[in-house]
Design a protein around this motif. Sequence first.
Motif, mmCIF file in Angstrom:
data_model
loop_
_atom_site.group_PDB
_atom_site.id
_atom_site.type_symbol
_atom_site.label_atom_id
_atom_site.label_comp_id
_atom_site.label_asym_id
_atom_site.label_seq_id
_atom_site.Cartn_x
_atom_site.Cartn_y
_atom_site.Cartn_z
ATOM 1 N N VAL A 108 11.669 -14.359 -5.015
ATOM 2 C CA VAL A 108 11.721 -15.588 -5.820
ATOM 3 C C VAL A 108 10.470 -15.750 -6.686
ATOM 4 C CG1 VAL A 108 13.203 -16.761 -4.165
ATOM 5 C CG2 VAL A 108 10.728 -17.076 -4.019
ATOM 6 N N GLY A 109 9.509 -14.839 -6.518
ATOM 7 C CA GLY A 109 8.349 -14.860 -7.407
ATOM 8 C C GLY A 109 7.200 -15.752 -6.938
ATOM 9 N N ASP A 110 7.258 -16.202 -5.665
ATOM 10 C CA ASP A 110 6.138 -16.987 -5.129
ATOM 11 C C ASP A 110 4.860 -16.163 -5.055
ATOM 12 O OD1 ASP A 110 7.628 -19.183 -4.855
ATOM 13 O OD2 ASP A 110 7.915 -19.044 -2.676
ATOM 14 N N VAL A 111 5.058 -14.873 -4.835
ATOM 15 C CA VAL A 111 3.912 -13.978 -4.720
ATOM 16 C C VAL A 111 4.335 -12.662 -5.373
ATOM 17 C CG1 VAL A 111 4.637 -13.275 -2.403
ATOM 18 C CG2 VAL A 111 2.297 -12.927 -3.078
ATOM 19 N N SER A 112 3.397 -11.982 -6.036
ATOM 20 C CA SER A 112 3.809 -10.782 -6.764
ATOM 21 C C SER A 112 3.716 -9.547 -5.877
ATOM 22 C CB SER A 112 2.945 -10.593 -8.012
ATOM 23 O OG SER A 112 1.690 -10.085 -7.630
ATOM 24 N N ALA A 113 4.603 -8.580 -6.163
ATOM 25 C CA ALA A 113 4.588 -7.321 -5.414
ATOM 26 C C ALA A 113 3.237 -6.641 -5.584
ATOM 27 C CB ALA A 113 5.707 -6.419 -5.910
ATOM 28 N N SER A 114 2.678 -6.756 -6.761
ATOM 29 C CA SER A 114 1.395 -6.127 -7.042
ATOM 30 C C SER A 114 0.299 -6.716 -6.146
ATOM 31 C CB SER A 114 1.069 -6.321 -8.527
ATOM 32 O OG SER A 114 -0.299 -6.315 -8.735
ATOM 33 N N TYR A 115 0.312 -8.039 -6.020
ATOM 34 C CA TYR A 115 -0.677 -8.703 -5.171
ATOM 35 C C TYR A 115 -0.567 -8.217 -3.725
ATOM 36 C CZ TYR A 115 -2.894 -12.273 -2.364
ATOM 37 O OH TYR A 115 -3.667 -12.902 -1.435
ATOM 38 N N ILE A 116 0.665 -8.147 -3.232
ATOM 39 C CA ILE A 116 0.878 -7.749 -1.839
ATOM 40 C C ILE A 116 0.448 -6.298 -1.610
ATOM 41 C CG2 ILE A 116 2.664 -7.337 -0.094
ATOM 42 C CD1 ILE A 116 1.869 -10.257 -0.464
ATOM 43 N N GLY A 158 9.514 -4.533 -3.166
ATOM 44 C CA GLY A 158 8.078 -4.793 -3.298
ATOM 45 C C GLY A 158 7.271 -4.723 -2.015
ATOM 46 N N ILE A 159 7.877 -4.234 -0.941
ATOM 47 C CA ILE A 159 7.153 -4.193 0.341
ATOM 48 C C ILE A 159 6.399 -2.869 0.501
ATOM 49 C CG2 ILE A 159 7.442 -4.165 2.857
ATOM 50 C CD1 ILE A 159 7.895 -6.900 1.622
ATOM 51 N N PRO A 160 5.086 -2.920 0.686
ATOM 52 C CA PRO A 160 4.340 -1.680 0.939
ATOM 53 C C PRO A 160 4.649 -1.162 2.344
ATOM 54 C CG PRO A 160 2.847 -3.575 0.836
ATOM 55 C CD PRO A 160 4.214 -4.107 0.667
ATOM 56 N N VAL A 161 4.867 0.133 2.460
ATOM 57 C CA VAL A 161 5.205 0.720 3.763
ATOM 58 C C VAL A 161 4.284 1.907 4.035
ATOM 59 C CG1 VAL A 161 7.039 1.753 5.153
ATOM 60 C CG2 VAL A 161 7.621 0.105 3.402
ATOM 61 N N SER A 162 3.794 2.012 5.268
ATOM 62 C CA SER A 162 2.997 3.182 5.648
ATOM 63 C C SER A 162 3.913 4.190 6.339
ATOM 64 C CB SER A 162 1.847 2.764 6.557
ATOM 65 O OG SER A 162 2.306 1.909 7.588
ATOM 66 N N ILE A 163 3.589 5.472 6.170
ATOM 67 C CA ILE A 163 4.488 6.544 6.605
ATOM 68 C C ILE A 163 3.715 7.532 7.467
ATOM 69 C CG2 ILE A 163 6.006 8.400 5.785
ATOM 70 C CD1 ILE A 163 7.034 5.852 4.676
ATOM 71 N N LYS A 164 4.279 7.865 8.619
ATOM 72 C CA LYS A 164 3.656 8.843 9.513
ATOM 73 C C LYS A 164 3.539 10.211 8.822
ATOM 74 C CE LYS A 164 4.418 10.704 14.177
ATOM 75 N NZ LYS A 164 5.348 10.735 15.310
ATOM 76 N N GLU A 165 2.486 10.921 9.146
ATOM 77 C CA GLU A 165 2.130 12.131 8.409
ATOM 78 C C GLU A 165 3.229 13.188 8.335
ATOM 79 O OE1 GLU A 165 -0.540 15.699 7.448
ATOM 80 O OE2 GLU A 165 1.053 15.490 8.937
ATOM 81 N N ASN A 166 4.042 13.323 9.378
ATOM 82 C CA ASN A 166 5.043 14.399 9.386
ATOM 83 C C ASN A 166 6.337 14.023 8.670
ATOM 84 O OD1 ASN A 166 5.740 12.552 11.519
ATOM 85 N ND2 ASN A 166 7.181 14.070 12.236
ATOM 86 N N ILE A 167 6.394 12.820 8.125
ATOM 87 C CA ILE A 167 7.596 12.377 7.413
ATOM 88 C C ILE A 167 7.407 12.727 5.936
ATOM 89 C CG2 ILE A 167 8.963 10.353 6.786
ATOM 90 C CD1 ILE A 167 8.229 9.154 9.501
ATOM 91 N N ASN A 168 8.273 13.605 5.431
ATOM 92 C CA ASN A 168 8.021 14.227 4.125
ATOM 93 C C ASN A 168 8.025 13.253 2.956
ATOM 94 O OD1 ASN A 168 7.924 16.548 5.577
ATOM 95 N ND2 ASN A 168 9.774 17.463 4.712
ATOM 96 N N CYS A 169 6.931 13.289 2.179
ATOM 97 C CA CYS A 169 6.838 12.578 0.917
ATOM 98 C C CYS A 169 6.560 13.622 -0.158
ATOM 99 C CB CYS A 169 5.702 11.558 0.940
ATOM 100 S SG CYS A 169 5.966 10.216 2.098
ATOM 101 N N LYS A 170 7.384 13.640 -1.167
ATOM 102 C CA LYS A 170 7.342 14.678 -2.196
ATOM 103 C C LYS A 170 5.933 14.879 -2.755
ATOM 104 C CE LYS A 170 9.299 15.912 -6.633
ATOM 105 N NZ LYS A 170 10.150 15.533 -7.747
ATOM 106 N N GLY A 171 5.519 16.164 -2.779
ATOM 107 C CA GLY A 171 4.229 16.491 -3.384
ATOM 108 C C GLY A 171 3.048 16.387 -2.427
#
Length: 601
Positions: A108-116, A158-171
């Motif tokens: 709803v725009g109460d808080v920006s994804a960038s801020y979070i 807009g939710i930041p998520v942390s990912i365990k090291e063995n879970i593949n992220c491209k590159g």
Amino acid sequence: MWQFRLLELVISNLKRGGEDRSSGNAVGQIQKFISIIAISIVLSLKLMRWLEIRNYRQMILRVRSRREQSLKDMRNVMDGIKTMGTYQTKIDHEQLLSLRDLCKSIKVGDVSASYILHAYMEKALEATKKFNCITEFLPECQTQLLELEDKTKGLLYGIPVSIKENINCKGHDSTCGLKKFINKPVSEDCVIVQVLKKQGAIPFVKTNVPQTLFSYECSNPIYGQTVNPFNTKRTSGGSSGGEAALIAAGGSILGIGTDVGGSIRFPAAFCGICGFKPTASRLSKKGLTVNASGQRTVESSVGPLARDVDSLAYCMKALLCEEMFELDPTVPPIPFDDMVYADTKPLKIGYFESDGYWIPSPSMKRAVLETKQLLKDAGHTLISFTPPKMFYAMNEVIFQGLLADSGATFLENLKGDIIDPHLRTQVSTYSMPGIMKKLLYFFLKPFSPRVAAGFRAIGGIGSVKELWKHHIAAVTYREEYVNAWKHQNIEVLLCPSLGPALNIGYAGKLSAASSYMVIFNLLNFPAGVVPVTNVTEEDEKELMNYTGYLNDIWDKTFKKAMAGGVDLPLAVQCVALPWQDELCLRFMKEVERLVNLKKIT
Ligand SMILES: *[C@@H]1O[C@H](CO)[C@@H](O)[C@H](O)[C@H]1NC(C)=O
Ligand SMILES: *[C@@H]1O[C@H](CO)[C@@H](O)[C@H](O)[C@H]1NC(C)=O
Ligand SMILES: *[C@@H]1O[C@H](CO)[C@@H](O)[C@H](O)[C@H]1NC(C)=O
């Protein structure tokens, strides 16, 4: 070592060769010649190994400086934003606590994804400085942030998520703390990461793991040790240890981990947060670096970690979507069942405070009994439940299954690598010759039948025929457990979660203490942990009297590992039958609700 033996042989040969030459023997000359060649070979081999290790150390240094650079980049982003003046340095932690509410606020725009995103980046950097949680910043999160458009789309918009090291992220590398995977950036995001992005989530960091993942001590030679935010002398747990420490320290609102013997539940419980291991195939496992996937007895799961149960449920709801079912058709296309999760009718709850195989610490036992009382007072039905044949399950089914190859895959993964000190017990035990394991079984049996059985179990399965028999044994055991469950007419199960967090350096020596966790990987039941209390002085006093099962070496080590834990968080485990993931989460939420109510009153 064989090289030394060869060297000795060669030297004694040389001596003899010398004597022979004095007697003018041509054979002596040849012997000497051969000996010199042999010495050269041995020395070259030694030199090569030395060079290899030196190269590897340099490689590690390069990876570490890459990480430093990565964290510096993260810092620079933050500094850039702060000088632009668009950023308030204080984030209100309470305001960020619930994932569901945060998603609404962003939409709803109460808080920006960038801020979070930037607020969590700031927190994550702080946490990593203290507890060493992050292995890598994912700079592409900045681009992703700019590309976020359609606000109606995506439950995790807009939710930041942390990912365990063995879970593949491209590159990016998925090293599992292993040399063999360094500088091997993966070519594709794994299915879970793809789905997270489809739902609008922004993976922003990867988090630390134990070398090989086959441990609940979070340490490896590349990135070092992650420590517990509550007490830096304690382990953060493993293998999703970087995740749990980061979330507990406020550096992430949602993390994705994997669990093949407690790897989500150990660290979540040790760090005082919630973690959920779904039924194994409920979420896609496509594109994970595990490297022991031939092992089929004890099943691995992907699952979420967060500070509260509802965030776990919300993450499951977001992941169980059309995109995942399309990307990985081996996953059953069952969306999240909100009705089951929201239900409030009283539950029939089985419980036990000891599995009989590993005697619980006084505090973990108290955690179960107090929670049992809370549930009972709230109108639920509590029924005592005895897990069937735990000794058989641990020795004959779980250990034999995990080490059906007598540890060959595990050792192969570590070949030529620098071995993390916390893996030494496992490495030296697994690499014993089979006959040695049998002898140890024989000699240890009269004093310590439990430890002895452990040695026998890790001797390997032998033939394919034996492996087939073993598969049948596993299925039969699952049936027995389900029958016991049905016989008691229960819907869910309340039981201990190992705790509190162990002193650093003990987890590798106490693999068998995972019985409370790993049993639900064997059974493939969904299981989660919820923090319910903290260790008291009284628990600590009682621990001094702990003798465990037989006061054997494992019991004595366990007592030392647990000592000094006052104020550390303790969790209980909530379990349901396969595919009843929503019911399991609902039960977890009920436990959390009652514990919070008690805190207030
Ligand atoms: C481990 O990973 C390597 C590289 O991806 C692969 O070639 C190998 O087959 C894997 N081994 C096992 C046992 O999964
Ligand atoms: C345990 O201690 C922490 C502070 O370290 C506190 O926030 C939490 O509420 C305590 N838990 C319980 C169940 O009392
Ligand atoms: C420990 O054992 C001793 C001797 O059996 C007993 O007197 C004491 O009360 C026990 N302490 C606790 C905390 O249970």
